[in-house]
Write a protein that holds these residues in place. Sequence first.
Motif, PDB file in Angstrom:
ATOM      1  N   LEU A 169      41.905  50.243  46.021  1.00  0.00           N
ATOM      2  CA  LEU A 169      41.861  51.677  46.259  1.00  0.00           C
ATOM      3  C   LEU A 169      42.704  52.425  45.238  1.00  0.00           C
ATOM      4  O   LEU A 169      42.278  53.445  44.687  1.00  0.00           O
ATOM      5  CB  LEU A 169      42.363  51.983  47.673  1.00  0.00           C
ATOM      6  N   ARG A 170      43.887  51.933  44.954  1.00  0.00           N
ATOM      7  CA  ARG A 170      44.764  52.578  43.979  1.00  0.00           C
ATOM      8  C   ARG A 170      44.072  52.667  42.618  1.00  0.00           C
ATOM      9  O   ARG A 170      44.236  53.649  41.886  1.00  0.00           O
ATOM     10  CB  ARG A 170      46.075  51.805  43.868  1.00  0.00           C
ATOM     11  N   ALA A 171      43.317  51.646  42.263  1.00  0.00           N
ATOM     12  CA  ALA A 171      42.661  51.610  40.960  1.00  0.00           C
ATOM     13  C   ALA A 171      41.500  52.596  40.858  1.00  0.00           C
ATOM     14  O   ALA A 171      41.251  53.168  39.797  1.00  0.00           O
ATOM     15  CB  ALA A 171      42.156  50.193  40.674  1.00  0.00           C
ATOM     16  N   ILE A 172      40.766  52.809  41.968  1.00  0.00           N
ATOM     17  CA  ILE A 172      39.551  53.616  41.935  1.00  0.00           C
ATOM     18  C   ILE A 172      39.787  55.070  42.339  1.00  0.00           C
ATOM     19  O   ILE A 172      39.119  55.971  41.852  1.00  0.00           O
ATOM     20  CB  ILE A 172      38.472  52.993  42.860  1.00  0.00           C
ATOM     21  N   SER A 173      40.763  55.325  43.213  1.00  0.00           N
ATOM     22  CA  SER A 173      40.936  56.646  43.780  1.00  0.00           C
ATOM     23  C   SER A 173      42.100  57.422  43.170  1.00  0.00           C
ATOM     24  O   SER A 173      43.249  56.996  43.273  1.00  0.00           O
ATOM     25  CB  SER A 173      41.145  56.555  45.300  1.00  0.00           C
ATOM     26  N   SER A 198      32.947  48.615  35.455  1.00  0.00           N
ATOM     27  CA  SER A 198      33.655  48.060  34.299  1.00  0.00           C
ATOM     28  C   SER A 198      34.916  47.309  34.736  1.00  0.00           C
ATOM     29  O   SER A 198      35.873  47.197  33.972  1.00  0.00           O
ATOM     30  CB  SER A 198      34.004  49.166  33.292  1.00  0.00           C
ATOM     31  N   TRP A 199      34.904  46.813  35.982  1.00  0.00           N
ATOM     32  CA  TRP A 199      35.937  45.920  36.507  1.00  0.00           C
ATOM     33  C   TRP A 199      37.291  46.604  36.719  1.00  0.00           C
ATOM     34  O   TRP A 199      38.320  45.939  36.780  1.00  0.00           O
ATOM     35  CB  TRP A 199      36.122  44.693  35.589  1.00  0.00           C
ATOM     36  N   THR A 200      37.313  47.928  36.867  1.00  0.00           N
ATOM     37  CA  THR A 200      38.579  48.633  37.025  1.00  0.00           C
ATOM     38  C   THR A 200      39.291  48.254  38.322  1.00  0.00           C
ATOM     39  O   THR A 200      40.528  48.178  38.362  1.00  0.00           O
ATOM     40  CB  THR A 200      38.347  50.148  36.974  1.00  0.00           C
ATOM     41  N   ALA A 201      38.533  48.017  39.396  1.00  0.00           N
ATOM     42  CA  ALA A 201      39.177  47.631  40.660  1.00  0.00           C
ATOM     43  C   ALA A 201      39.931  46.322  40.505  1.00  0.00           C
ATOM     44  O   ALA A 201      41.074  46.183  40.978  1.00  0.00           O
ATOM     45  CB  ALA A 201      38.128  47.511  41.773  1.00  0.00           C
ATOM     46  N   GLN A 202      39.315  45.352  39.829  1.00  0.00           N
ATOM     47  CA  GLN A 202      39.960  44.055  39.650  1.00  0.00           C
ATOM     48  C   GLN A 202      41.170  44.164  38.717  1.00  0.00           C
ATOM     49  O   GLN A 202      42.245  43.638  39.013  1.00  0.00           O
ATOM     50  CB  GLN A 202      38.949  43.033  39.098  1.00  0.00           C
ATOM     51  N   ARG A 203      40.993  44.856  37.609  1.00  0.00           N
ATOM     52  CA  ARG A 203      42.114  45.016  36.676  1.00  0.00           C
ATOM     53  C   ARG A 203      43.245  45.817  37.321  1.00  0.00           C
ATOM     54  O   ARG A 203      44.420  45.515  37.131  1.00  0.00           O
ATOM     55  CB  ARG A 203      41.628  45.694  35.396  1.00  0.00           C
ATOM     56  N   GLY A 204      42.881  46.848  38.076  1.00  0.00           N
ATOM     57  CA  GLY A 204      43.888  47.649  38.744  1.00  0.00           C
ATOM     58  C   GLY A 204      44.630  46.885  39.819  1.00  0.00           C
ATOM     59  O   GLY A 204      45.745  47.263  40.201  1.00  0.00           O
ATOM     60  N   ALA A 205      44.033  45.805  40.306  1.00  0.00           N
ATOM     61  CA  ALA A 205      44.693  44.950  41.287  1.00  0.00           C
ATOM     62  C   ALA A 205      45.666  43.982  40.624  1.00  0.00           C
ATOM     63  O   ALA A 205      46.310  43.184  41.305  1.00  0.00           O
ATOM     64  CB  ALA A 205      43.655  44.172  42.099  1.00  0.00           C
ATOM     65  N   GLY A 206      45.753  44.051  39.299  1.00  0.00           N
ATOM     66  CA  GLY A 206      46.660  43.164  38.577  1.00  0.00           C
ATOM     67  C   GLY A 206      46.034  41.862  38.155  1.00  0.00           C
ATOM     68  O   GLY A 206      46.743  40.916  37.784  1.00  0.00           O
ATOM     69  N   LEU A 207      44.692  41.789  38.176  1.00  0.00           N
ATOM     70  CA  LEU A 207      43.994  40.561  37.815  1.00  0.00           C
ATOM     71  C   LEU A 207      43.454  40.648  36.388  1.00  0.00           C
ATOM     72  O   LEU A 207      43.038  41.717  35.939  1.00  0.00           O
ATOM     73  CB  LEU A 207      42.842  40.303  38.783  1.00  0.00           C
ATOM     74  N   ARG A 208      43.461  39.534  35.706  1.00  0.00           N
ATOM     75  CA  ARG A 208      42.886  39.450  34.369  1.00  0.00           C
ATOM     76  C   ARG A 208      41.412  39.058  34.491  1.00  0.00           C
ATOM     77  O   ARG A 208      41.083  38.062  35.146  1.00  0.00           O
ATOM     78  CB  ARG A 208      43.631  38.420  33.516  1.00  0.00           C
ATOM     79  N   VAL A 209      40.560  39.846  33.869  1.00  0.00           N
ATOM     80  CA  VAL A 209      39.120  39.592  33.872  1.00  0.00           C
ATOM     81  C   VAL A 209      38.792  38.806  32.609  1.00  0.00           C
ATOM     82  O   VAL A 209      38.956  39.301  31.495  1.00  0.00           O
ATOM     83  CB  VAL A 209      38.328  40.906  33.915  1.00  0.00           C
ATOM     84  N   LYS A 210      38.332  37.560  32.799  1.00  0.00           N
ATOM     85  CA  LYS A 210      38.092  36.678  31.667  1.00  0.00           C
ATOM     86  C   LYS A 210      36.695  36.067  31.743  1.00  0.00           C
ATOM     87  O   LYS A 210      36.143  35.888  32.828  1.00  0.00           O
ATOM     88  CB  LYS A 210      39.128  35.548  31.646  1.00  0.00           C
ATOM     89  N   ASP A 211      36.180  35.737  30.599  1.00  0.00           N
ATOM     90  CA  ASP A 211      34.987  34.887  30.501  1.00  0.00           C
ATOM     91  C   ASP A 211      33.843  35.396  31.364  1.00  0.00           C
ATOM     92  O   ASP A 211      33.313  34.680  32.210  1.00  0.00           O
ATOM     93  CB  ASP A 211      35.353  33.460  30.895  1.00  0.00           C
ATOM     94  N   VAL A 212      33.444  36.662  31.167  1.00  0.00           N
ATOM     95  CA  VAL A 212      32.289  37.218  31.878  1.00  0.00           C
ATOM     96  C   VAL A 212      31.028  36.669  31.213  1.00  0.00           C
ATOM     97  O   VAL A 212      30.783  36.907  30.033  1.00  0.00           O
ATOM     98  CB  VAL A 212      32.291  38.753  31.843  1.00  0.00           C
ATOM     99  N   ARG A 213      30.236  35.934  31.966  1.00  0.00           N
ATOM    100  CA  ARG A 213      29.042  35.282  31.423  1.00  0.00           C
ATOM    101  C   ARG A 213      27.793  35.765  32.143  1.00  0.00           C
ATOM    102  O   ARG A 213      27.796  35.878  33.372  1.00  0.00           O
ATOM    103  CB  ARG A 213      29.154  33.769  31.564  1.00  0.00           C
TER     104      ARG A 213
END
Length: 216
Positions: free
Chosen positions: A205-209, A57-72
């Motif tokens: 790692l911070r986001a998942i662990s 569910s994109w937690t690693a990317q969001r936890g890295a401070g990135l915005r998840v947009k426009d998933v197609r």
Amino acid sequence: MRRGTFKDETVDYAAVGATQAPDLMQYPPERSFPAEESWRIGSGDARFETASEALLSWTAQRGAGLRVKDVRPASGPMYSGVSFDAEGNPVAPSRSEAEQRFDSDGTPYVAAGSTVTLEGRVKGYNADGELRVIFAIEEPRRVGFALGTVDGSKVSGEESFMLDWHDNDEVWFTVRAFDRPAGMLYRLLPIMVRRRRRELFTRYLRAISPLYSTPA
């Protein structure tokens, strides 16, 4: 050779799937910087299931401070992603979802062939770009996926995120990547590529662990 001849026209690099190559660190794709880190993030079925749900569910990317947009979703119904065995031979995907899953915000879960736009900065480094889900794996004791750059990123390449629940009950999170400088500044100062990658790995790692702690 494996990394020189397989090409998916939807991405901006030729070595599609090379994050799964066992010799990635010794023989990375041309002009790319390889990286790999593995961390034990706990033990048992509950830890594996929780981490798997977070990863897809994109937690690693969001936890890295990135915005998840426009998933197609994939442009064609037959697209099932690209995956390889230990010898570099293409293999069928491990699981095919009949229906797309969504998180509580309505964002589609990771699925093979999907494209996603990421936006954000990591300690001053640009991390914007459009990426394609190269493969997605959902097995009883192994879950993960890989993202390949499509357009707009300051680096070109691929990164994979894998969770493994081993026979000794330990759960491990492994991130592998190769990055080729694409933006002018990154080509002039390639050390920035490595620094950007190290910071991304730390944030994933911070986001998942739940066991993660910032080094002193």
